[in-house]
Scaffold this motif. Structure first.
Motif, PDB file in Angstrom:
ATOM      1  N   ILE A 158       0.917  -1.155   0.087  1.00 21.89           N
ATOM      2  CA  ILE A 158      -0.003  -0.147  -0.209  1.00 21.89           C
ATOM      3  C   ILE A 158       0.901   1.231   0.015  1.00 21.89           C
ATOM      4  N   SER A 159       0.669   2.148  -0.783  1.00 23.76           N
ATOM      5  CA  SER A 159       1.344   3.334  -0.934  1.00 23.76           C
ATOM      6  C   SER A 159       1.058   4.239   0.479  1.00 23.76           C
ATOM      7  N   ALA A 160       2.317   4.970   0.807  1.00 22.80           N
ATOM      8  CA  ALA A 160       2.387   5.935   1.967  1.00 22.80           C
ATOM      9  C   ALA A 160       1.127   6.676   2.186  1.00 22.80           C
ATOM     10  N   GLU A 161       0.864   7.343   0.660  1.00 19.85           N
ATOM     11  CA  GLU A 161      -0.514   8.237   0.896  1.00 19.85           C
ATOM     12  C   GLU A 161      -1.936   7.527   1.025  1.00 19.85           C
ATOM     13  N   ASN A 162      -2.045   6.327   0.896  1.00 25.14           N
ATOM     14  CA  ASN A 162      -3.336   5.612   0.959  1.00 25.14           C
ATOM     15  C   ASN A 162      -3.166   4.643   2.331  1.00 25.14           C
ATOM     16  N   ILE A 163      -2.065   4.351   2.956  1.00 32.15           N
ATOM     17  CA  ILE A 163      -2.192   3.439   4.036  1.00 32.15           C
ATOM     18  C   ILE A 163      -2.970   4.167   5.157  1.00 32.15           C
ATOM     19  N   SER A 164      -2.980   5.586   5.666  1.00 34.93           N
ATOM     20  CA  SER A 164      -3.684   6.117   6.580  1.00 34.93           C
ATOM     21  C   SER A 164      -5.293   5.902   6.156  1.00 34.93           C
TER      22      SER A 164
END
Length: 226
Positions: A158-164
């Motif tokens: 999962i990309s850093a921008e989506n994991i949250s």
């Protein structure tokens, strides 16, 4: 007469500017109104979703109100066995580890829903079609009388921008491929609300994803083995 014409023209220009200003103010007010309306719609959706999740939790809880998972190895193995038809349609393998003596007092229906959603989420999101991979479900005895259930895959990550955002309702990166955006949201609510636990996620693009559930050995309201 010329002076009157010039004066009238200036007054007209002033009024045109005033109308322009009024139109801009009305346009801004309309945008604010639309924004507020959208927020109200989103809030209503969230309220409806909350009722949906609460209803799911109720349906899971009610039939097994007095039920427990006395032998975690055996029960989780049965859950994975029920997912064999979905796994056989892929090139994914599933590995499972759980101490044979580990037992908990909890809600089997909620655990089944959680594991099912985690596996299906990995199948839909973590791999390209016909990709090979390994899913791992491991159960450990934790500290302070709790249990850790860890689910991992070696997929896309999962990309850093989506994991949250993975726990957010309706968030999905694969809408066209059948993703609803509700699977992990339901998992989060079941873990934190129904089972009184915590959940963590770790992922890097291209390195897979690991989701860890930290659950109490005995959930309040379930007081005895079946």
């Amino acid at each position: 007469r010329n002076q009157e014409i010039v004066k009238a023209r200036r007054e007209l220009e002033v009024r045109v500017r005033e109308v322009d200003i009024s139109n801009r103010e009305l346009s801004n007010a309309l945008q604010r109104l639309k924004s507020t309306q959208q927020k109200l719609i989103n809030n209503e959706k969230m309220a409806s979703l909350g009722a949906l999740v609460a209803g799911v939790a109720h349906e899971i809880n009610t039939p097994v109100g007095g039920g427990v998972t006395a032998s975690s190895k055996e029960y989780l193995d049965q859950v994975l066995l029920s997912l064999n038809p979905q796994l056989r349609a892929t090139k994914l393998k599933c590995e499972f580890y759980c101490p044979s003596a580990l037992g908990v007092r909890s809600y089997p229906g909620a655990l089944s829903q959680i594991i099912t959603n985690l596996v299906m989420n990995a199948i839909v999101h973590a791999y390209e079609k016909d990709s090979e991979g390994i899913l791992r479900l491991q159960v450990f005895e934790g500290e302070s009388d709790d249990v850790c259930i860890q689910f991992s895959d070696d997929g896309k990550g999962i990309s850093a921008e989506n994991i949250s955002r993975v726990w957010d309702p309706f968030f999905t990166t694969n809408r066209s491929g059948g993703g609803s955006g509700l699977g992990l949201h339901i998992v989060y609510n079941l873990v934190t609300q129904q089972l009184c636990g915590n959940i963590e996620i770790e992922s890097d693009e291209g390195m897979g994803t690991t989701i860890s559930l930290f659950l109490p050995r005995a959930v309040g309201g379930v007081t005895s083995y079946e």
